[in-house]
Design an enzyme around this catalytic site. Structure first.
Site, PDB file in Angstrom:
ATOM      1  CG  HIS A   1      -3.487  -3.314  -2.280  1.00 31.90           C
ATOM      2  ND1 HIS A   1      -2.735  -3.078  -3.407  1.00 31.90           N
ATOM      3  CD2 HIS A   1      -4.273  -2.210  -2.119  1.00 31.90           C
ATOM      4  CE1 HIS A   1      -3.054  -1.889  -3.909  1.00 31.90           C
ATOM      5  NE2 HIS A   1      -3.992  -1.353  -3.156  1.00 31.90           N
TER       6      HIS A   1
ATOM      7  CE  LYS B   1      -0.591   5.632  -3.971  1.00 37.44           C
ATOM      8  NZ  LYS B   1      -2.009   5.764  -4.409  1.00 37.44           N
TER       9      LYS B   1
ATOM     10  NE  ARG C   1       6.653   3.971  -8.523  1.00 37.62           N
ATOM     11  CZ  ARG C   1       5.915   5.060  -8.455  1.00 37.62           C
ATOM     12  NH1 ARG C   1       4.774   5.048  -7.784  1.00 37.62           N
ATOM     13  NH2 ARG C   1       6.272   6.159  -9.081  1.00 37.62           N
TER      14      ARG C   1
ATOM     15  N   GLY D   1       1.637   0.919  -8.796  1.00 38.75           N
ATOM     16  CA  GLY D   1       1.186   0.855 -10.187  1.00 38.75           C
ATOM     17  C   GLY D   1      -0.157   0.160 -10.372  1.00 38.75           C
ATOM     18  CB  THR D   2      -2.857  -0.578  -7.908  1.00 43.22           C
ATOM     19  OG1 THR D   2      -1.851  -0.676  -6.907  1.00 43.22           O
ATOM     20  CG2 THR D   2      -3.927  -1.611  -7.716  1.00 43.22           C
ATOM     21  CB  THR D   3      -4.313   3.411 -10.772  1.00 40.60           C
ATOM     22  OG1 THR D   3      -4.306   3.574  -9.353  1.00 40.60           O
ATOM     23  CG2 THR D   3      -5.517   4.100 -11.355  1.00 40.60           C
TER      24      THR D   3
ATOM     25  CB  SER E   1       3.845   7.020  -4.749  1.00 43.70           C
ATOM     26  OG  SER E   1       2.579   7.038  -5.347  1.00 43.70           O
TER      27      SER E   1
HETATM   28  N1  LIG Z   1      -1.703   5.487 -16.013  1.00 47.43           N
HETATM   29  C1  LIG Z   1      -0.633   5.550 -15.217  1.00 47.43           C
HETATM   30  N2  LIG Z   1       0.606   5.420 -15.740  1.00 47.43           N
HETATM   31  C2  LIG Z   1       1.706   5.498 -14.943  1.00 47.43           C
HETATM   32  N3  LIG Z   1       1.648   5.713 -13.606  1.00 47.43           N
HETATM   33  C3  LIG Z   1       0.426   5.859 -13.058  1.00 47.43           C
HETATM   34  C4  LIG Z   1      -0.762   5.766 -13.822  1.00 47.43           C
HETATM   35  N4  LIG Z   1      -1.820   5.948 -12.998  1.00 47.43           N
HETATM   36  C5  LIG Z   1      -1.316   6.148 -11.779  1.00 47.43           C
HETATM   37  N5  LIG Z   1       0.026   6.104 -11.799  1.00 47.43           N
HETATM   38  C6  LIG Z   1       0.958   6.322 -10.693  1.00 47.43           C
HETATM   39  O1  LIG Z   1       0.919   5.195  -9.814  1.00 47.43           O
HETATM   40  C7  LIG Z   1       1.060   5.647  -8.458  1.00 47.43           C
HETATM   41  C8  LIG Z   1      -0.165   5.265  -7.689  1.00 47.43           C
HETATM   42  O2  LIG Z   1      -0.015   3.912  -7.351  1.00 47.43           O
HETATM   43  P1  LIG Z   1      -1.233   2.892  -7.312  1.00 47.43           P
HETATM   44  O3  LIG Z   1      -2.037   3.044  -8.535  1.00 47.43           O
HETATM   45  O4  LIG Z   1      -0.649   1.554  -7.028  1.00 47.43           O
HETATM   46  O5  LIG Z   1      -2.052   3.389  -6.051  1.00 47.43           O
HETATM   47  S1  LIG Z   1      -3.133   2.503  -5.265  1.00 47.43           S
HETATM   48  O6  LIG Z   1      -2.414   1.408  -4.585  1.00 47.43           O
HETATM   49  O7  LIG Z   1      -4.112   2.025  -6.230  1.00 47.43           O
HETATM   50  O8  LIG Z   1      -3.722   3.447  -4.282  1.00 47.43           O
HETATM   51  C9  LIG Z   1       1.270   7.145  -8.526  1.00 47.43           C
HETATM   52  O9  LIG Z   1       2.678   7.333  -8.630  1.00 47.43           O
HETATM   53  P2  LIG Z   1       3.388   8.711  -8.219  1.00 47.43           P
HETATM   54  O10 LIG Z   1       3.134   9.654  -9.338  1.00 47.43           O
HETATM   55  O11 LIG Z   1       4.845   8.392  -8.096  1.00 47.43           O
HETATM   56  O12 LIG Z   1       2.788   9.162  -6.935  1.00 47.43           O
HETATM   57  C10 LIG Z   1       0.553   7.502  -9.821  1.00 47.43           C
HETATM   58  O13 LIG Z   1       0.922   8.732 -10.377  1.00 47.43           O
END
Ligand SMILES: Nc1ncnc2c1ncn2[C@@H]1O[C@H](COP(=O)(O)OS(=O)(=O)O)[C@@H](OP(=O)(O)O)[C@H]1O
Length: 333
Positions: free
Chosen positions: A112, A52, A135, A54-56, A143
């Site tokens: 992770h 959670k 983060r 910023g992985t995606t 998140s």
């Molecule tokens: N493209 C893009 N740009 C900016 N932020 C983004 C993007 N994609 C996902 N998110 C935000 O990242 C949060 C999810 O975290 P992860 O991607 O690390 O989740 S995971 O570990 O893969 O399950 C989650 O943060 P929160 O909105 O605070 O919940 C997502 O909204």
């Protein structure tokens, strides 16, 4: 495994403490196999994050930086970023352990896992480069809380530990567990500190990014990543606006709106939509009282006191909650 200390965690999965981290039974069960079966290559790029943080987004950006265009045939139009960049941890679950062997170099993978639990072939400097994103822990927990609401059933199936509780904890209960470090791969501050130290010791091997900085300057962050990954943008690409196009394609609004992310599921069975929410800084304040925030900030500051990484509450454009300073090494603590 049965000799390791066990405790409930957030999300409500049974966690075991191993080498200073709280890990799920599933991660622990396959950790040895992942190490044994994964053969790192010097050209690999590993994207690492605490869940959670910023992985995606990191996966989408890093993947796109390796492609020549962002046109309609770009794989992100049809695939969730998690299905384009696989987790290293899954190498141990694959029967023959060869899922990543067929990928041509340079491979892009994710993890992770804490730095100290990565396969040695990666951390000894011969196994490619690592991009790490961290983060603010308060936003990370918030998140996670929302993600959990959408994915409880699947997470429990994935946990495969028989110790998962089906009850959704209150935010206060989740907060207590998170403060104790009892979340998947927690404590987050220790996770970040290991990568921060590695990035200071080996800046050519580990690039340390902050989600908040990426939000403030996505194009600059992407350029920095591309240079580090060995695929810098050419003057021609700069001129034609490739960096801007990639940032636009990988933006939360764009990815969230794609049909594949509105309706599909990742290969692991998680709803694609669950990975995209607000993507902002400071959302935690809608659920956390100032007292709770101060307590978590204090726990983090205390855990990192005298070390090289400090998470501080700084209000610089509202996106720089961290400050860093040098000090003694984690191994001294
Ligand atoms: N493209 C893009 N740009 C900016 N932020 C983004 C993007 N994609 C996902 N998110 C935000 O990242 C949060 C999810 O975290 P992860 O991607 O690390 O989740 S995971 O570990 O893969 O399950 C989650 O943060 P929160 O909105 O605070 O919940 C997502 O909204």
């Amino acid at each position: 495994m049965s000799s390791l200390p066990t405790a409930p965690g957030f999300p409500p999965l049974r966690l075991r403490r191993y080498a200073g981290f709280w890990l799920t039974d599933r991660t622990l069960k396959f950790l040895g196999a992942s190490h044994a079966r994964f053969s790192p290559r010097p050209t690999d790029v590993l994207l690492v994050s605490f869940p959670k943080t910023g992985t995606t987004w990191l996966k989408a950006l890093a993947f796109s930086a390796h492609l020549p265009s962002t046109g309609a045939d770009h794989p992100l139009h049809r695939n969730n970023p998690h299905d384009l960049v696989g987790f290293l941890e899954l190498a141990g679950e694959d029967d023959d352990g060869l899922i990543y062997e067929g990928i041509p170099s340079p491979r892009l993978l994710a993890a992770h896992l804490p730095y100290s639990l990565l396969p040695h072939g990666i951390t000894d400097g011969s196994g490619g480069r690592i991009v790490y994103v961290c983060r603010d822990p308060k936003d990370t927990l918030f998140s996670f809380w929302h993600f959990h609401e959408k994915t409880t059933a699947t997470l429990q199936r994935m946990a495969d530990d028989g110790g998962a509780s089906s009850a959704m904890p209150t935010f206060e209960e989740a907060f207590e567990l998170f403060c104790k470090g009892q979340s998947m791969a927690g404590p987050q501050w220790r996770h970040a500190l290991e990568y921060w130290e590695a990035s200071r010791l080996s800046p050519d091997q580990v690039l340390f990014l902050r989600y908040e900085d990426m939000l403030r300057d996505p194009e600059g962050s992407l350029r920095k990543m591309a240079v580090f990954m060995g695929c810098p943008f050419s003057p021609e690409e700069e001129e034609t606006g490739v960096v801007r196009d990639i940032v636009e394609l990988c933006s939360l609004g764009m990815l969230k709106g794609l049909e594949v992310n509105r309706s599909g599921r990742t290969m692991l069975g998680l709803k694609n939509e669950a990975f995209f929410r607000n993507g902002t800084v400071g959302d935690w304040s809608s659920c956390m009282t100032p007292a709770m925030a101060a307590r978590l900030d204090g726990i983090v500051a205390e855990a990192l006191e005298g070390s090289m990484l400090f998470f501080l509450k700084e209000k610089v454009d509202h996106v720089l909650p961290y400050a860093f300073k040098t000090g003694r090494s984690l191994s001294d603590q």
